[in-house]
Design a protein around this motif. Structure first.
Motif, PDB file in Angstrom:
ATOM      1  N   ALA A  15      23.656 -96.017 -51.301  1.00  0.00           N
ATOM      2  CA  ALA A  15      22.991 -94.724 -51.130  1.00  0.00           C
ATOM      3  C   ALA A  15      21.498 -94.800 -51.417  1.00  0.00           C
ATOM      4  O   ALA A  15      21.064 -95.602 -52.237  1.00  0.00           O
ATOM      5  CB  ALA A  15      23.634 -93.736 -52.090  1.00  0.00           C
ATOM      6  N   PRO A  16      20.723 -93.952 -50.768  1.00  0.00           N
ATOM      7  CA  PRO A  16      19.279 -93.976 -51.024  1.00  0.00           C
ATOM      8  C   PRO A  16      18.988 -93.566 -52.459  1.00  0.00           C
ATOM      9  O   PRO A  16      19.731 -92.796 -53.046  1.00  0.00           O
ATOM     10  CB  PRO A  16      18.723 -92.936 -50.049  1.00  0.00           C
ATOM     11  N   THR A  17      17.979 -94.100 -53.024  1.00  0.00           N
ATOM     12  CA  THR A  17      17.659 -93.784 -54.409  1.00  0.00           C
ATOM     13  C   THR A  17      16.745 -92.569 -54.454  1.00  0.00           C
ATOM     14  O   THR A  17      16.336 -92.035 -53.442  1.00  0.00           O
ATOM     15  CB  THR A  17      16.941 -94.955 -55.082  1.00  0.00           C
ATOM     16  N   VAL A  18      16.432 -92.163 -55.679  1.00  0.00           N
ATOM     17  CA  VAL A  18      15.608 -90.972 -55.858  1.00  0.00           C
ATOM     18  C   VAL A  18      14.227 -91.153 -55.251  1.00  0.00           C
ATOM     19  O   VAL A  18      13.550 -90.197 -54.940  1.00  0.00           O
ATOM     20  CB  VAL A  18      15.507 -90.605 -57.352  1.00  0.00           C
ATOM     21  N   TRP A  19      13.847 -92.428 -55.053  1.00  0.00           N
ATOM     22  CA  TRP A  19      12.494 -92.630 -54.507  1.00  0.00           C
ATOM     23  C   TRP A  19      12.360 -92.000 -53.139  1.00  0.00           C
ATOM     24  O   TRP A  19      11.277 -91.680 -52.701  1.00  0.00           O
ATOM     25  CB  TRP A  19      12.152 -94.113 -54.450  1.00  0.00           C
ATOM     26  N   ALA A  20      13.514 -91.863 -52.484  1.00  0.00           N
ATOM     27  CA  ALA A  20      13.441 -91.178 -51.198  1.00  0.00           C
ATOM     28  C   ALA A  20      12.819 -89.810 -51.394  1.00  0.00           C
ATOM     29  O   ALA A  20      12.085 -89.321 -50.542  1.00  0.00           O
ATOM     30  CB  ALA A  20      14.827 -91.050 -50.608  1.00  0.00           C
ATOM     31  N   SER A  21      13.108 -89.188 -52.554  1.00  0.00           N
ATOM     32  CA  SER A  21      12.502 -87.872 -52.757  1.00  0.00           C
ATOM     33  C   SER A  21      11.140 -87.968 -53.434  1.00  0.00           C
ATOM     34  O   SER A  21      10.271 -87.145 -53.191  1.00  0.00           O
ATOM     35  CB  SER A  21      13.437 -86.972 -53.568  1.00  0.00           C
ATOM     36  N   VAL A  22      10.948 -88.995 -54.279  1.00  0.00           N
ATOM     37  CA  VAL A  22       9.611 -89.147 -54.869  1.00  0.00           C
ATOM     38  C   VAL A  22       8.611 -89.423 -53.754  1.00  0.00           C
ATOM     39  O   VAL A  22       7.533 -88.837 -53.684  1.00  0.00           O
ATOM     40  CB  VAL A  22       9.584 -90.320 -55.877  1.00  0.00           C
ATOM     41  N   LEU A  23       9.010 -90.358 -52.888  1.00  0.00           N
ATOM     42  CA  LEU A  23       8.152 -90.682 -51.754  1.00  0.00           C
ATOM     43  C   LEU A  23       8.754 -89.945 -50.572  1.00  0.00           C
ATOM     44  O   LEU A  23       9.459 -90.522 -49.763  1.00  0.00           O
ATOM     45  CB  LEU A  23       8.142 -92.193 -51.513  1.00  0.00           C
ATOM     46  N   SER A  24       8.512 -88.645 -50.525  1.00  0.00           N
ATOM     47  CA  SER A  24       9.312 -87.834 -49.622  1.00  0.00           C
ATOM     48  C   SER A  24       9.047 -88.138 -48.159  1.00  0.00           C
ATOM     49  O   SER A  24       9.882 -87.878 -47.326  1.00  0.00           O
ATOM     50  CB  SER A  24       9.105 -86.357 -49.934  1.00  0.00           C
ATOM     51  N   GLU A  28       3.781 -90.846 -47.484  1.00  0.00           N
ATOM     52  CA  GLU A  28       3.614 -91.021 -48.938  1.00  0.00           C
ATOM     53  C   GLU A  28       3.749 -92.494 -49.309  1.00  0.00           C
ATOM     54  O   GLU A  28       2.980 -93.025 -50.098  1.00  0.00           O
ATOM     55  CB  GLU A  28       4.705 -90.241 -49.679  1.00  0.00           C
ATOM     56  N   ARG A  29       4.797 -93.107 -48.775  1.00  0.00           N
ATOM     57  CA  ARG A  29       5.002 -94.533 -49.077  1.00  0.00           C
ATOM     58  C   ARG A  29       3.824 -95.356 -48.579  1.00  0.00           C
ATOM     59  O   ARG A  29       3.345 -96.244 -49.282  1.00  0.00           O
ATOM     60  CB  ARG A  29       6.317 -95.040 -48.467  1.00  0.00           C
ATOM     61  N   GLN A  30       3.355 -95.027 -47.393  1.00  0.00           N
ATOM     62  CA  GLN A  30       2.207 -95.781 -46.857  1.00  0.00           C
ATOM     63  C   GLN A  30       0.982 -95.614 -47.743  1.00  0.00           C
ATOM     64  O   GLN A  30       0.221 -96.537 -47.972  1.00  0.00           O
ATOM     65  CB  GLN A  30       1.874 -95.309 -45.436  1.00  0.00           C
ATOM     66  N   ARG A  31       0.836 -94.385 -48.242  1.00  0.00           N
ATOM     67  CA  ARG A  31      -0.313 -94.121 -49.118  1.00  0.00           C
ATOM     68  C   ARG A  31      -0.196 -94.986 -50.387  1.00  0.00           C
ATOM     69  O   ARG A  31      -1.155 -95.591 -50.835  1.00  0.00           O
ATOM     70  CB  ARG A  31      -0.322 -92.629 -49.490  1.00  0.00           C
ATOM     71  N   MET A  32       1.037 -95.021 -50.944  1.00  0.00           N
ATOM     72  CA  MET A  32       1.252 -95.848 -52.147  1.00  0.00           C
ATOM     73  C   MET A  32       1.003 -97.321 -51.824  1.00  0.00           C
ATOM     74  O   MET A  32       0.294 -98.013 -52.560  1.00  0.00           O
ATOM     75  CB  MET A  32       2.678 -95.665 -52.672  1.00  0.00           C
ATOM     76  N   ARG A 349       5.904-104.207 -57.977  1.00  0.00           N
ATOM     77  CA  ARG A 349       6.952-103.301 -58.498  1.00  0.00           C
ATOM     78  C   ARG A 349       6.480-102.556 -59.751  1.00  0.00           C
ATOM     79  O   ARG A 349       6.804-101.389 -59.936  1.00  0.00           O
ATOM     80  CB  ARG A 349       8.216-104.096 -58.810  1.00  0.00           C
ATOM     81  N   ILE A 350       5.730-103.227 -60.596  1.00  0.00           N
ATOM     82  CA  ILE A 350       5.231-102.548 -61.805  1.00  0.00           C
ATOM     83  C   ILE A 350       4.210-101.475 -61.401  1.00  0.00           C
ATOM     84  O   ILE A 350       4.254-100.337 -61.899  1.00  0.00           O
ATOM     85  CB  ILE A 350       4.563-103.562 -62.774  1.00  0.00           C
ATOM     86  N   LEU A 351       3.342-101.839 -60.486  1.00  0.00           N
ATOM     87  CA  LEU A 351       2.318-100.862 -60.070  1.00  0.00           C
ATOM     88  C   LEU A 351       2.957 -99.685 -59.343  1.00  0.00           C
ATOM     89  O   LEU A 351       2.517 -98.540 -59.480  1.00  0.00           O
ATOM     90  CB  LEU A 351       1.260-101.553 -59.192  1.00  0.00           C
ATOM     91  N   GLU A 352       4.011 -99.968 -58.593  1.00  0.00           N
ATOM     92  CA  GLU A 352       4.710 -98.859 -57.921  1.00  0.00           C
ATOM     93  C   GLU A 352       5.278 -97.881 -58.943  1.00  0.00           C
ATOM     94  O   GLU A 352       5.202 -96.665 -58.758  1.00  0.00           O
ATOM     95  CB  GLU A 352       5.863 -99.403 -57.051  1.00  0.00           C
ATOM     96  N   TRP A 355       2.554 -95.794 -60.121  1.00  0.00           N
ATOM     97  CA  TRP A 355       2.136 -94.854 -59.065  1.00  0.00           C
ATOM     98  C   TRP A 355       3.139 -93.691 -58.967  1.00  0.00           C
ATOM     99  O   TRP A 355       2.760 -92.532 -58.925  1.00  0.00           O
ATOM    100  CB  TRP A 355       2.046 -95.602 -57.732  1.00  0.00           C
ATOM    101  N   LYS A 356       4.427 -94.052 -58.967  1.00  0.00           N
ATOM    102  CA  LYS A 356       5.462 -93.016 -58.833  1.00  0.00           C
ATOM    103  C   LYS A 356       5.410 -92.039 -59.997  1.00  0.00           C
ATOM    104  O   LYS A 356       5.648 -90.843 -59.840  1.00  0.00           O
ATOM    105  CB  LYS A 356       6.847 -93.658 -58.743  1.00  0.00           C
TER     106      LYS A 356
END
Ligand code: NOJ
Length: 765
Positions: A15-24, A28-32, A349-352, A355-356
């Motif tokens: 299942a998709p993780t919560v990041w799907a909603s953090v990076l809605s 958003e993901r591209q920006r990160m 991964r740490i920087l992500e 960022w999140k």
């Protein structure tokens, strides 16, 4: 072998993780990604490796007291984060150094072991699990997140979801007991509570699921010991709660100290890469446990430089206190033993995570000193902790309805835990402010003020042997009474002489459980037993409060003491909560989430066992030659999983089914009628178990699959329904395929894992 009706291949992303909603959005993901790529281009190799280093704070609470000149390390860009520092302004200052003094101004991750609350302390997690109150458990995590974030913390080393079936292991206190299904539901609730929907709010924090994996199966329950188990047991019993937490979106995972298939978890590529990232689709970061890369050599494997290489390549992103990454990765890169790709992957991964959490946008997001003054240990938070503490207590025995006690006459409160506020919160209460908490004595005095008299005496130490007592003392709180056993006992008997009833506050001290607190003897220490015997010999009614961080052995007590209430370590509001239950303002509703053994020799003892080829006839208590049983002990625990009494009584009808075929268009709902036959309102936890009657591999005699907590007035009945889903019948087969196999099943319903009625149905292809 049967046909496989439902297969979900392990390799398919879960299942998709919560990041799907953090990076809605993709945007958003591209920006990160763009932000981090740009930052990484500007980072030196040293700065990159620095991000992978989790420094111990100078407020060391566990592990070796490695002193770090933390400010200088942060200014030099040699730390990605630190942990277990208390105080928003102290942390703000550290963050300021990171942001203003380090070359690139990358903010720090600030972690803490907020395991069951920050300053408002909830019962130890094992106790909390006995509430079976998932919304309440989620609320406890939400409150912990709100308080810790007000204190400057953005990352909690919780939930601890290690399944444990061996109460010799002290860390059983930190988890949710023996059951994978219930453990999974609790793991999800805690992740939701900590992280919320996303991290836009300043009071949501990042969870860290631990200890991945299998730590709860340390041999003999000795902490840090070897683990060795079949893949079937891993996938069916030990893995599910970690996976549930990951699928609920936990942002980080902590690897465990132990071996998994002979390779330390911290450098186990199969575990960290195949299972965690590929099979479960985890996209957060992995941190080691304290110093565990350094421990690889002690296990008899590689030295620190090689272990660091292996850990990084296996999927470890952050090194907690081994100084392996910071100390050796650069030269390993020069030697070609790691690649820049390996290092960059972990750095990203740490920087992500930062960022999140919104730390690049506002590094001081979690450093609102004003919130620290208003949002911690609030009346509302304390009320929730008091309610959940009362819910966590398990009434084991109540002969002649001795409990609840009337608020009248004289109550003698006797025992080493009677007047010890320091012990109430229990283990892993890093941010506790014990000066604010009440002892049980104060709780009783407040509850009885103007109505009844409370007298008290210590009665005994925890142990007769001062060395044992020193091993279990709360850090910085010496509880030893220098008087002799006889002096303490004489005083107790003098005090009790005038009382109408005796409440004996006995059991373990807070640090008798938790990390590095394994025990081989789980019965009441002899000095306390002698006290209890003397109190019973007075002929007065005696109620035993059992303080415990694990299931303890109460075989003698269960034959001799009329009322026993297991209070665990009930937290900062525990004193009031115990009084609430003892004096009947709250009707107990806690149910065991771990079997309480009859003797240590039975361990491991758990409800979800396999039948064996020579099962004992459990209806006959005597020893049966050539059957699977003990000469000198029953097979069954003293108190089974799911057990707990109430001040009222509940009766159950037989379980009924809406149909007898599931799948191929068939649906089955199981239902059971529960009636409150007593004279008080009460809450019952109605439990449903499933048994796969024939499998392609042996299946347990029962597995919890559903429950409902129902509150019933005297005389009230409720029919509780469980709509059985084919998913509930799935398990990992010999080839580790997740399957539900067509055939016959049994569904059982009842008040605990032993007293159930059952009905059969068939799963069709
Ligand atoms: C060691 C413990 O095993 C772990 O649970 C804890 O989070 C770390 N120390 C940090 O305190």
């Amino acid at each position: 072998m049967k046909n496989i009706a439902i297969v979900s291949a392990l390799m398919i992303a879960s299942a998709p993780t919560v990041w799907a909603s953090v990076l809605s959005t993709d945007a958003e993901r591209q920006r990160m990604d763009a932000f981090i790529s740009d930052l990484m281009e500007r980072m030196t190799l040293d700065e990159k490796i620095g991000q992978l280093n989790l420094l111990p704070s100078e407020d060391i609470v566990t592990g070796n007291a490695i002193k770090s000149n933390i400010g200088a390390a942060v200014a030099a860009g040699s730390a990605g984060g630190t942990f277990n520092i208390k105080g928003a302004s102290k942390i703000r200052e550290l963050q300021r150094i990171a942001v203003e003094k380090s070359r690139l101004g990358i903010p720090l991750l600030i972690g803490m072991d907020v395991i069951h609350g920050y300053e408002t302390i909830f019962p130890i997690p094992l106790g909390l699990s006995c509430t079976w109150d998932l919304p309440g458990i989620e609320e406890s995590a939400r409150i912990a997140a709100s308080e810790m974030s007000a204190g400057g913390i953005c990352w909690t080393f919780s939930p601890m979801v290690d399944i444990c079936r061996d109460p010799r292991w002290g860390r059983m206190a930190e988890g949710s007991g023996e059951d994978p299904w219930l453990g999974s539901r609790i793991a999800e609730a805690m992740v939701r509570g900590y992280q919320g929907e996303n991290f836009t709010r300043p009071d949501n924090v990042m969870a860290c699921v631990k200890h991945f994996a299998l730590y709860g199966a340390s041999e003999a329950g000795r902490d840090y010991n070897t683990v060795d188990m079949s893949r079937g047991r891993m996938y069916n019993v030990y893995f599910p709660p970690y996976r549930a937490a990951v699928e609920a979106g936990a942002g980080s995972v902590m690897s465990s100290f132990n071996l998994v298939d002979g390779v330390p978890a911290t450098e186990n590529r199969w575990l960290l890469d195949d299972v965690l990232r590929r099979q479960w689709n985890f996209d957060g970061f992995v941190v080691t446990d304290y110093g565990s890369i350094g421990q690889v050599a002690v296990h008899g494997l590689e030295d620190l430089p090689e272990a660091s290489v292996r850990a990084l390549k296996a999927g470890t992103d952050m090194d907690m206190c081994s100084f392996g990454f910071i100390g050796t990765l650069k030269s390993s890169l020069e030697k070609g033993e790691v690649s820049m790709v390996d290092i960059d992957r972990a750095v990203r991964r740490i920087l992500e995570a930062k960022w999140k959490l919104g730390l690049f946008e506002n590094p001081y997001k979690y450093n609102d000193v004003a919130r620290e003054a208003t949002d911690i240990y609030t009346e509302a938070n304390r009320a929730a902790a008091r309610r959940l503490a009362a819910e966590s207590m398990v009434l084991l025995r109540n002969e002649g309805n001795l409990l609840p006690l009337a608020k009248k006459g004289t109550v003698a409160l006797i025992g080493p835990l009677a007047n010890s506020a320091a012990n109430m919160p229990g283990t892993w209460s890093v941010a506790a402010d014990r000066s604010k908490y009440k002892s049980l004595l104060q709780g009783f005095q407040d509850a009885l003020r103007g109505k009844a008299k409370v007298v008290w005496a210590k009665g005994s130490n925890i142990y007769e042997d001062p060395a044992l007592e020193a091993a279990v003392g709360v850090f910085g709180h010496d509880m030893r009474d220098p008087r002799s056993e006889k002096e303490l006992l004489d005083e107790a008997l003098r005090v009790a002489a005038d009382a109408d009833v005796i409440v004996a506050a006995l059991g373990e001290a807070a640090e008798s459980s938790g990390e590095s607190a394994s025990k081989t003897d789980l019965s009441l220490p002899a000095t306390q037993r002698r006290l209890l015997e003397a109190l019973l010999a007075t002929g007065k009614p005696v109620v035993m409060l059992n303080f415990a961080g694990r299931p303890t052995v109460l075989e003698w007590e269960s034959r001799n003491v009329p009322a026993i209430l297991n209070v665990w370590f009930p937290g900062s509001e525990g004193a009031d909560a115990v009084a609430d239950v003892v004096f009947g303002d709250v009707n107990p509703s806690g149910r065991l989430t771990a079997s309480m053994p009859w003797s240590v020799g039975q361990i491991p003892v758990y409800y979800s066992y396999f039948n064996t080829g020579n099962p004992k006839n459990e209806a006959d208590p005597s020893f049966q030659k050539f059957k699977s049983n003990f000469i000198d002990a029953p097979n069954q625990p003293l108190y089974p999983f799911g057990y707990g009494l109430s001040y009222t009584d509940f009766s159950y009808g037989d379980v009924a089914l809406s149909g007898d075929t599931l799948g191929d268009g068939g649906k089955v709902t199981a239902s059971v009628k529960v009636t409150n036959t007593g004279s008080r309102a009460g809450t019952e936890t109605v439990q449903f178990y499933i048994r796969d009657l024939r499998g392609s591999v042996a299946r347990p005699v029962k597995e919890l699959r559903h429950f409902e907590r129902v509150s019933l007035q005297p005389g009230e009945s409720r029919t509780v329904e469980y709509r059985i889903s084919p998913d509930d019948l799935m398990f990992y087969d010999y080839d580790l395929r997740h399957v539900a196999e067509p055939g016959d099943f049994e569904v059982m319903a009842g008040p605990d894992s032993q007293r159930t009625s059952s009905a059969k149905f068939t799963l069709r292809k």
